[in-house]
Scaffold this motif. Structure first.
Motif, PDB file in Angstrom:
ATOM      1  N   GLY A 123       0.818  -1.210   0.000  1.00  0.00           N
ATOM      2  CA  GLY A 123       0.000   0.000   0.000  1.00  0.00           C
ATOM      3  C   GLY A 123       0.846   1.251   0.000  1.00  0.00           C
ATOM      4  N   LEU A 124       1.913   1.241  -0.828  1.00  0.00           N
ATOM      5  CA  LEU A 124       2.846   2.367  -0.917  1.00  0.00           C
ATOM      6  C   LEU A 124       3.442   2.721   0.449  1.00  0.00           C
ATOM      7  CD1 LEU A 124       0.781   4.382  -3.485  1.00  0.00           C
ATOM      8  CD2 LEU A 124       3.029   3.416  -3.893  1.00  0.00           C
ATOM      9  N   GLY A 125       3.874   1.681   1.152  1.00  0.00           N
ATOM     10  CA  GLY A 125       4.588   1.869   2.417  1.00  0.00           C
ATOM     11  C   GLY A 125       3.718   2.224   3.592  1.00  0.00           C
ATOM     12  N   ASN A 126       2.418   1.959   3.504  1.00  0.00           N
ATOM     13  CA  ASN A 126       1.510   2.365   4.579  1.00  0.00           C
ATOM     14  C   ASN A 126       1.868   1.783   5.946  1.00  0.00           C
ATOM     15  OD1 ASN A 126      -0.895   3.751   5.501  1.00  0.00           O
ATOM     16  ND2 ASN A 126      -1.874   1.752   5.631  1.00  0.00           N
ATOM     17  N   PRO A 127       2.250   0.491   6.066  1.00  0.00           N
ATOM     18  CA  PRO A 127       2.624  -0.014   7.396  1.00  0.00           C
ATOM     19  C   PRO A 127       3.797   0.751   8.026  1.00  0.00           C
ATOM     20  CG  PRO A 127       2.244  -1.841   5.901  1.00  0.00           C
ATOM     21  CD  PRO A 127       2.234  -0.601   5.062  1.00  0.00           C
ATOM     22  N   ILE A 128       4.776   1.127   7.203  1.00  0.00           N
ATOM     23  CA  ILE A 128       5.922   1.883   7.723  1.00  0.00           C
ATOM     24  C   ILE A 128       5.490   3.292   8.130  1.00  0.00           C
ATOM     25  CG2 ILE A 128       8.214   2.772   7.197  1.00  0.00           C
ATOM     26  CD1 ILE A 128       8.136  -0.246   7.394  1.00  0.00           C
ATOM     27  N   THR A 129       4.654   3.900   7.320  1.00  0.00           N
ATOM     28  CA  THR A 129       4.156   5.239   7.645  1.00  0.00           C
ATOM     29  C   THR A 129       3.380   5.225   8.952  1.00  0.00           C
ATOM     30  OG1 THR A 129       4.006   5.782   5.289  1.00  0.00           O
ATOM     31  CG2 THR A 129       2.764   7.173   6.815  1.00  0.00           C
ATOM     32  N   ILE A 130       2.516   4.227   9.131  1.00  0.00           N
ATOM     33  CA  ILE A 130       1.731   4.098  10.370  1.00  0.00           C
ATOM     34  C   ILE A 130       2.657   3.880  11.564  1.00  0.00           C
ATOM     35  CG2 ILE A 130       0.095   2.614  11.583  1.00  0.00           C
ATOM     36  CD1 ILE A 130      -1.609   3.671   9.552  1.00  0.00           C
ATOM     37  N   LEU A 131       3.714   3.092  11.360  1.00  0.00           N
ATOM     38  CA  LEU A 131       4.672   2.835  12.443  1.00  0.00           C
ATOM     39  C   LEU A 131       5.343   4.134  12.878  1.00  0.00           C
ATOM     40  CD1 LEU A 131       6.050   0.663  14.180  1.00  0.00           C
ATOM     41  CD2 LEU A 131       7.714   0.347  12.340  1.00  0.00           C
ATOM     42  N   GLY A 132       5.709   4.972  11.921  1.00  0.00           N
ATOM     43  CA  GLY A 132       6.299   6.262  12.266  1.00  0.00           C
ATOM     44  C   GLY A 132       5.320   7.146  13.013  1.00  0.00           C
TER      45      GLY A 132
ATOM     46  N   VAL B 162      -0.718  -9.166  13.474  1.00  0.00           N
ATOM     47  CA  VAL B 162      -1.273  -9.358  12.134  1.00  0.00           C
ATOM     48  C   VAL B 162      -2.237 -10.537  12.115  1.00  0.00           C
ATOM     49  CG1 VAL B 162      -0.709  -9.899   9.721  1.00  0.00           C
ATOM     50  CG2 VAL B 162       0.700  -8.289  11.002  1.00  0.00           C
ATOM     51  N   THR B 163      -1.956 -11.575  12.895  1.00  0.00           N
ATOM     52  CA  THR B 163      -2.886 -12.701  12.971  1.00  0.00           C
ATOM     53  C   THR B 163      -4.261 -12.230  13.414  1.00  0.00           C
ATOM     54  OG1 THR B 163      -1.101 -14.244  13.514  1.00  0.00           O
ATOM     55  CG2 THR B 163      -3.332 -14.943  14.031  1.00  0.00           C
ATOM     56  N   ILE B 164      -4.285 -11.304  14.354  1.00  0.00           N
ATOM     57  CA  ILE B 164      -5.555 -10.829  14.905  1.00  0.00           C
ATOM     58  C   ILE B 164      -6.195  -9.774  14.004  1.00  0.00           C
ATOM     59  CG2 ILE B 164      -6.646  -9.660  16.857  1.00  0.00           C
ATOM     60  CD1 ILE B 164      -4.359 -10.854  18.595  1.00  0.00           C
ATOM     61  N   THR B 165      -5.390  -8.795  13.567  1.00  0.00           N
ATOM     62  CA  THR B 165      -5.961  -7.675  12.811  1.00  0.00           C
ATOM     63  C   THR B 165      -6.013  -7.936  11.316  1.00  0.00           C
ATOM     64  OG1 THR B 165      -3.838  -6.542  12.453  1.00  0.00           O
ATOM     65  CG2 THR B 165      -5.001  -6.091  14.516  1.00  0.00           C
ATOM     66  N   GLY B 166      -5.147  -8.821  10.808  1.00  0.00           N
ATOM     67  CA  GLY B 166      -5.113  -9.111   9.381  1.00  0.00           C
ATOM     68  C   GLY B 166      -4.283  -8.160   8.562  1.00  0.00           C
ATOM     69  N   THR B 167      -3.765  -7.088   9.186  1.00  0.00           N
ATOM     70  CA  THR B 167      -2.974  -6.110   8.451  1.00  0.00           C
ATOM     71  C   THR B 167      -1.697  -5.772   9.205  1.00  0.00           C
ATOM     72  OG1 THR B 167      -3.975  -4.140   9.469  1.00  0.00           O
ATOM     73  CG2 THR B 167      -5.104  -5.083   7.570  1.00  0.00           C
ATOM     74  N   ASP B 168      -0.629  -5.534   8.451  1.00  0.00           N
ATOM     75  CA  ASP B 168       0.632  -5.129   9.059  1.00  0.00           C
ATOM     76  C   ASP B 168       0.507  -3.718   9.636  1.00  0.00           C
ATOM     77  OD1 ASP B 168       3.157  -6.135   9.674  1.00  0.00           O
ATOM     78  OD2 ASP B 168       4.118  -5.046   8.045  1.00  0.00           O
ATOM     79  N   ALA B 169      -0.246  -2.870   8.947  1.00  0.00           N
ATOM     80  CA  ALA B 169      -0.448  -1.513   9.454  1.00  0.00           C
ATOM     81  C   ALA B 169      -1.188  -1.541  10.789  1.00  0.00           C
ATOM     82  CB  ALA B 169      -1.238  -0.693   8.432  1.00  0.00           C
ATOM     83  N   GLY B 170      -2.192  -2.417  10.898  1.00  0.00           N
ATOM     84  CA  GLY B 170      -2.930  -2.535  12.147  1.00  0.00           C
ATOM     85  C   GLY B 170      -2.059  -3.021  13.282  1.00  0.00           C
ATOM     86  N   SER B 171      -1.191  -3.970  12.999  1.00  0.00           N
ATOM     87  CA  SER B 171      -0.269  -4.481  14.011  1.00  0.00           C
ATOM     88  C   SER B 171       0.693  -3.387  14.469  1.00  0.00           C
ATOM     89  CB  SER B 171       0.510  -5.676  13.455  1.00  0.00           C
ATOM     90  OG  SER B 171       1.459  -6.138  14.384  1.00  0.00           O
ATOM     91  N   ASN B 172       1.183  -2.583  13.527  1.00  0.00           N
ATOM     92  CA  ASN B 172       2.107  -1.502  13.882  1.00  0.00           C
ATOM     93  C   ASN B 172       1.420  -0.436  14.730  1.00  0.00           C
ATOM     94  OD1 ASN B 172       4.201  -2.714  12.533  1.00  0.00           O
ATOM     95  ND2 ASN B 172       3.990  -1.487  10.684  1.00  0.00           N
ATOM     96  N   ALA B 173       0.155  -0.159  14.424  1.00  0.00           N
ATOM     97  CA  ALA B 173      -0.589   0.811  15.220  1.00  0.00           C
ATOM     98  C   ALA B 173      -0.786   0.303  16.643  1.00  0.00           C
ATOM     99  CB  ALA B 173      -1.936   1.109  14.561  1.00  0.00           C
TER     100      ALA B 173
ATOM    101  N   ALA C  23       2.746   6.160  14.855  1.00  0.00           N
ATOM    102  CA  ALA C  23       2.440   5.597  16.172  1.00  0.00           C
ATOM    103  C   ALA C  23       3.559   5.829  17.180  1.00  0.00           C
ATOM    104  CB  ALA C  23       2.161   4.098  16.045  1.00  0.00           C
ATOM    105  N   THR C  24       4.801   5.876  16.699  1.00  0.00           N
ATOM    106  CA  THR C  24       5.949   5.978  17.612  1.00  0.00           C
ATOM    107  C   THR C  24       6.553   7.373  17.686  1.00  0.00           C
ATOM    108  OG1 THR C  24       7.490   5.365  15.847  1.00  0.00           O
ATOM    109  CG2 THR C  24       6.548   3.574  17.165  1.00  0.00           C
ATOM    110  N   GLY C  25       6.242   8.232  16.724  1.00  0.00           N
ATOM    111  CA  GLY C  25       6.832   9.564  16.699  1.00  0.00           C
ATOM    112  C   GLY C  25       8.238   9.591  16.145  1.00  0.00           C
ATOM    113  N   LEU C  26       8.710   8.473  15.611  1.00  0.00           N
ATOM    114  CA  LEU C  26      10.047   8.405  15.013  1.00  0.00           C
ATOM    115  C   LEU C  26       9.939   8.492  13.496  1.00  0.00           C
ATOM    116  CD1 LEU C  26      11.557   5.538  17.216  1.00  0.00           C
ATOM    117  CD2 LEU C  26      11.786   8.005  17.530  1.00  0.00           C
ATOM    118  N   LYS C  27      11.081   8.678  12.846  1.00  0.00           N
ATOM    119  CA  LYS C  27      11.075   8.868  11.397  1.00  0.00           C
ATOM    120  C   LYS C  27      10.732   7.556  10.684  1.00  0.00           C
ATOM    121  CE  LYS C  27      14.382  11.123   9.497  1.00  0.00           C
ATOM    122  NZ  LYS C  27      15.760  11.556   9.116  1.00  0.00           N
ATOM    123  N   PRO C  28       9.700   7.569   9.845  1.00  0.00           N
ATOM    124  CA  PRO C  28       9.357   6.339   9.129  1.00  0.00           C
ATOM    125  C   PRO C  28      10.466   5.894   8.177  1.00  0.00           C
ATOM    126  CG  PRO C  28       8.084   8.204   8.291  1.00  0.00           C
ATOM    127  CD  PRO C  28       8.769   8.667   9.541  1.00  0.00           C
TER     128      PRO C  28
END
Length: 560
Positions: free
Chosen positions: A170-179, A462-473, A181-186
């Motif tokens: 999704g054009l890097g959406n999991p990494i963007t969400i991780l940044g 990811v097992t629970i949410t089904g998405t890497d972005a959801g897990s990162n959040a 959620a944590t306040g660090l640079k994606p």
């Protein structure tokens, strides 16, 4: 007011085991007892509700409301995407152009194992890079059936192949969400994830060949697997570290496909495994162009038919690329707390706080995020729907035929729709009651061994949410906090969350449901789960070892 208590029993281990109960039940019912996914997910949801009520003391109304919130989220985030992705495929089948596409892939190689790499690994990665969701699994599964694989094996291949690109999907959406959620640079997380998943990507094509044709396939088709894995992994590493993590999967997919095409010019497997031959055209009183395309004209496909066969996916690529232009992206963006834009006077979406959940506070005392973002105009599923409308024109299909195809697509999913609704409801009951956070905190208590378990946290997410972005959040902040406590790079653990999560995509119930629905075997999710669980566990183990070594002087030099 409901305040999340991450240790409601007074024993963190006991609390974690109770929180783990719905997930264990889900995995056992699917893999051990081979229950159908809709019943397994329903039982897991009931257990999660019971744990929320009787262990975490969450009020009944808020518990049910949390489940409803999750179910509604799944409509836009999963169902709307998957329906439209499969609809586009069904349109190509009705017009007969899907058979042309299949024959075009056959020009890369007449070997079914090599075709499986191109379709499931390279083409699937391109779809994941652009759209994500269940689209790659759904589309690639049916394409693999078209070249001769049985439905279960086709779905398994598509699920396994979808591991390599997910971290940057999704054009890097999991990494963007991780940044976020944590306040660090994606960009830092993207670079670190590229130093983990790129290594994993090298092995995935070998697994595909092994699943497709066992040891014989590995012995005969290993050059294609090596070429695809190495080129994909190198591109993923280079682009995530030195250019853009958002674009790395697009280039990795295209380069790996191109490399296999070039390899096909100088190498062929010693013993080719060809797809099932199409039937010979029989005489008929009325010409049927779609049928002729389906079985193949004697003098080969015309250039016009080949162009039309690729047109739907070219449209998808073009439309999603257009949507990433800053001016377009900002116009369609729907961000909580900011004014919603309009297109031709029509709002591009709507944002509202989900009623009934505004009184839930997390362990720190801050209200949990329960905002519903209805970005209907810029949503991934909407872009796919527009792509489908353009496909009608490109393939010269009437609107009525297109409407009938859409109705057939929805009927095709059947119980899979119920499964996806249940699993999303399950994930948000567990999340908003505090069960998921309890699991994360419990694993973080492992001390130095948490470096090994860090990817497992993402895998659970990811097992629970089904998405890497959801897990990162969910777990991004937990990973960073644990890293600070252990004096380890927070970038390493944050990236490990997203890299470990990709292995759970193949076993998450909603992806299993999408895969079985796409190939017409709804109810066989338990059988499919058993086919892929071992690969998920093996790849997760490899990632755990890699992250642990990266936390030590042995591979510590890999951490940026």
């Amino acid at each position: 007011m409901f305040h999340q208590d991450l240790d409601p029993t007074g024993s963190l281990t006991l609390s974690a085991l109770l929180a783990l109960l719905p997930l264990i039940a889900l995995l056992v019912l699917l893999g051990g007892l081979r229950w159908k996914a809709h019943w397994a997910s329903l039982v897991a949801l009931v257990l999660a509700i019971g744990v929320a009520l009787f262990t975490y003391s969450m009020p009944l109304a808020q518990t049910l409301d949390a489940g409803l919130y999750g179910a509604v989220l799944s409509v836009l985030n999963i169902l709307w995407i998957t329906f439209n992705a499969i609809w586009i495929y069904n349109l190509t089948v009705k017009s007969g152009h899907f058979a042309v596409l299949r024959r075009a892939f056959a020009t890369v190689s007449d070997d079914r194992r090599v075709q499986a790499i191109v379709i499931a690994f390279s083409f699937g990665a391109l779809l994941e890079a652009l759209a994500g969701g269940g689209g790659p699994v759904a589309i690639c599964s049916v394409m693999l059936i078209a070249i001769g694989f049985d439905p279960i094996k086709a779905a398994a291949l598509a699920l396994i192949a979808d591991t390599a690109p997910v971290a940057f999907g999704g054009l890097g959406n999991p990494i963007t969400i991780l940044g976020t959620a944590t306040g660090l640079k994606p960009e830092d997380f993207g670079a670190m994830a590229g130093r983990q998943t790129a290594i994993l990507a090298i092995f995935v094509p070998f697994i595909l060949v092994g699943v497709a044709d066992g040891r014989r396939g590995l012995r005969q088709a290993w050059p294609a697997a090596l070429t695809a894995g190495v080129t994909f992994g190198v591109c993923q590493f280079v682009f995530s570290n030195y250019w853009s993590y958002r674009l790395c999967d697009i280039f990795a997919a295209l380069v790996s496909a191109g490399a296999i095409i070039l390899l096909g010019r100088v190498w062929r497997p010693g013993e080719s495994e060809t797809p099932v031959a199409a039937p010979v055209i029989a005489g008929g009183s009325v010409d049927d162009p779609a049928f002729e395309r389906r079985v193949g004209p004697p003098d080969g496909d015309s250039k016009a038919d080949v162009v039309r066969a690729f047109a739907p996916y070219a449209i998808v690529i073009a439309l999603f690329s257009l949507a990433q232009i800053d001016a377009v992206k900002n116009r369609l963006a729907v961000i909580p707390g900011k004014p919603v834009g309009t297109v031709l006077g029509v709002p591009v979406g709507h944002v509202f706080k989900w009623p009934g959940l505004q009184h839930i506070t997390g362990p720190t005392g801050k209200p949990v995020a329960a905002t519903y973002v209805l970005n209907w105009m810029g949503a991934t599923g909407t872009l796919l729907f527009v792509s489908g409308l353009l496909t009608l024109a490109a393939l010269r299909i009437s609107p009525l035929t297109g409407l009938k195809a859409y109705a057939e697509t929805i009927r095709q999913f059947g119980w899979a729709i119920f499964t996806i609704l249940c699993v999303f409801a399950l994930s948000y009951v567990m999340n908003l009651s505090g069960q998921i956070s309890t699991l994360g905190v419990w694993l973080a208590k492992a001390g130095g061994f948490f470096a090994f378990l860090s990817p497992v946290v993402g895998w659970f997410g990811v097992t629970i949410t089904g998405t890497d972005a959801g897990s990162n959040a969910l777990f991004g902040n937990l990973q960073v906090t644990a890293a600070h406590q252990l004096n380890v790079s927070p970038v390493l653990f944050g990236a490990a969350n997203t890299s470990g999560g990709v292995m759970a995509k193949m076993i998450s119930p909603q992806n299993l449901a999408v895969g079985t629905a796409a190939v017409g075997i709804v109810g066989a999710e338990g059988t499919l789960f058993r086919r892929v669980f071992g690969w998920s566990a093996l790849l997760l183990l490899l990632m755990c070892v890699l992250v642990w070594l990266q936390s030590t002087p042995v591979l510590g030099w890999m951490v940026p």
